[in-house]
Design a protein around this motif. Structure first.
Motif, short mmCIF file in Angstrom:
data_model
loop_
_atom_site.label_atom_id
_atom_site.label_comp_id
_atom_site.label_asym_id
_atom_site.label_seq_id
_atom_site.Cartn_x
_atom_site.Cartn_y
_atom_site.Cartn_z
N ARG A 16 4.52 -5.63 -4.50
CA ARG A 16 3.77 -4.69 -5.32
C ARG A 16 3.29 -5.41 -6.56
NH1 ARG A 16 2.39 0.08 -2.88
NH2 ARG A 16 4.17 1.02 -1.80
N LYS A 17 1.98 -5.44 -6.74
CA LYS A 17 1.48 -6.00 -8.00
C LYS A 17 0.11 -5.43 -8.29
CE LYS A 17 0.03 -10.42 -5.96
NZ LYS A 17 0.25 -11.85 -6.01
N SER A 35 0.11 -7.74 -0.25
CA SER A 35 0.27 -7.27 -1.62
C SER A 35 -0.58 -6.02 -1.83
CB SER A 35 -0.11 -8.36 -2.63
OG SER A 35 -1.46 -8.74 -2.47
N PRO A 38 1.13 -0.73 -7.06
CA PRO A 38 2.31 0.14 -6.97
C PRO A 38 2.00 1.57 -6.48
CG PRO A 38 2.32 -1.07 -9.04
CD PRO A 38 1.00 -1.37 -8.38
N GLU A 42 3.04 4.04 1.14
CA GLU A 42 3.44 3.18 2.27
C GLU A 42 2.68 3.48 3.54
OE1 GLU A 42 7.09 1.87 3.44
OE2 GLU A 42 7.71 1.12 1.48
#
Ligand SMILES: [Zn+2]
Length: 226
Positions: A16-17, A35, A38, A42
């Motif tokens: 997560r970024k 990646s 946030p 999902e």
């Protein structure tokens, strides 16, 4: 996280970024890396993976296959305790046995060879490292130093051969040390045990280390982080 393609499960490393899109790439070892920001749910990432599965799964397979084939094919030469072991595949079920410099494993595919070799390596490693741990501890105590009998953990580490947590009496050892001569592995044990007395790399640290293990520098020079 994982996805399934043609009945096979593919693990995915999710980071997560702060990125705009969902990004995906296959690393040089064949692992699948994603990646996403946030806030991306999902199930959205999962849908993205499934949409791309037909493209990424075979690409990941190809890389893994190539790496395994390169390393653990029948006849592969493996570094082992400073020597070279030749790997032989046996087509019939058998125990992994070492006979001189030949290691025979039950394998018909590189995956089976890797599995058998890894099992054998881990067991051999554990036995040798336990023995060196006992010997190193005994040597320090015999010389009058108060050291704990370390609890050892064997790990695959990227940038260190060993590490010592003096407070809890724990030492971590890099499993890749098994490629090097026993003298070099012993050197790492002496190094980490010396950290029970000096937590830095001061002159006092090296004075104890070289007194306890006079061959330290010669063996340490053989270790090469690749
Ligand atoms: Zn150190």
């Amino acid at each position: 996280m994982e996805f399934i393609y043609e009945g096979r499960h593919y693990p995915v490393i999710l980071e997560r970024k702060r990125v705009k899109n969902i990004n995906l790439h296959i690393r040089t070892d064949g692992s699948i890396y994603v990646s996403a920001a946030p806030h991306v749910a999902e199930h959205v990432i999962q849908a993205f993976l499934e949409k791309n599965a037909a493209r990424i799964a075979p690409a990941s397979d190809r890389i893994r296959e190539k790496r395994r084939g390169k390393v653990l094919h029948d006849g592969a030469v493996l570094p082992w305790l400073g020597q070279a072991l030749t790997l032989r595949w046996a087509a019939k079920p058998c125990q992994t046995v070492r006979n001189g410099n030949v290691l025979t494993v039950f394998a018909r595919t590189p995956e089976e060879a890797e599995y058998a070799f890894t099992q054998w390596r881990n067991a051999e490693c554990l036995e040798l490292f336990r023995q060196l741990n006992d010997e190193t501890c005994a040597a320090f105590r015999q010389a009058g130093y108060q050291v704990p009998h370390a609890r050892i953990e064997i790990k695959n580490m990227v940038s260190r051969w060993g590490s010592c947590t003096a407070q809890s009496g724990r030492i971590s050892m890099n499993i890749r040390l098994i490629q090097y001569p026993v003298g070099s592995i012993r050197g790492v044990f002496f190094h980490e045990y010396t950290h029970f007395l000096h937590q830095d790399h001061s002159a006092a640290f090296y004075a104890v280390l070289r007194r306890m293990y006079p061959e330290y520098d010669r063996y340490d020079a053989l270790l090469k982080m690749t």
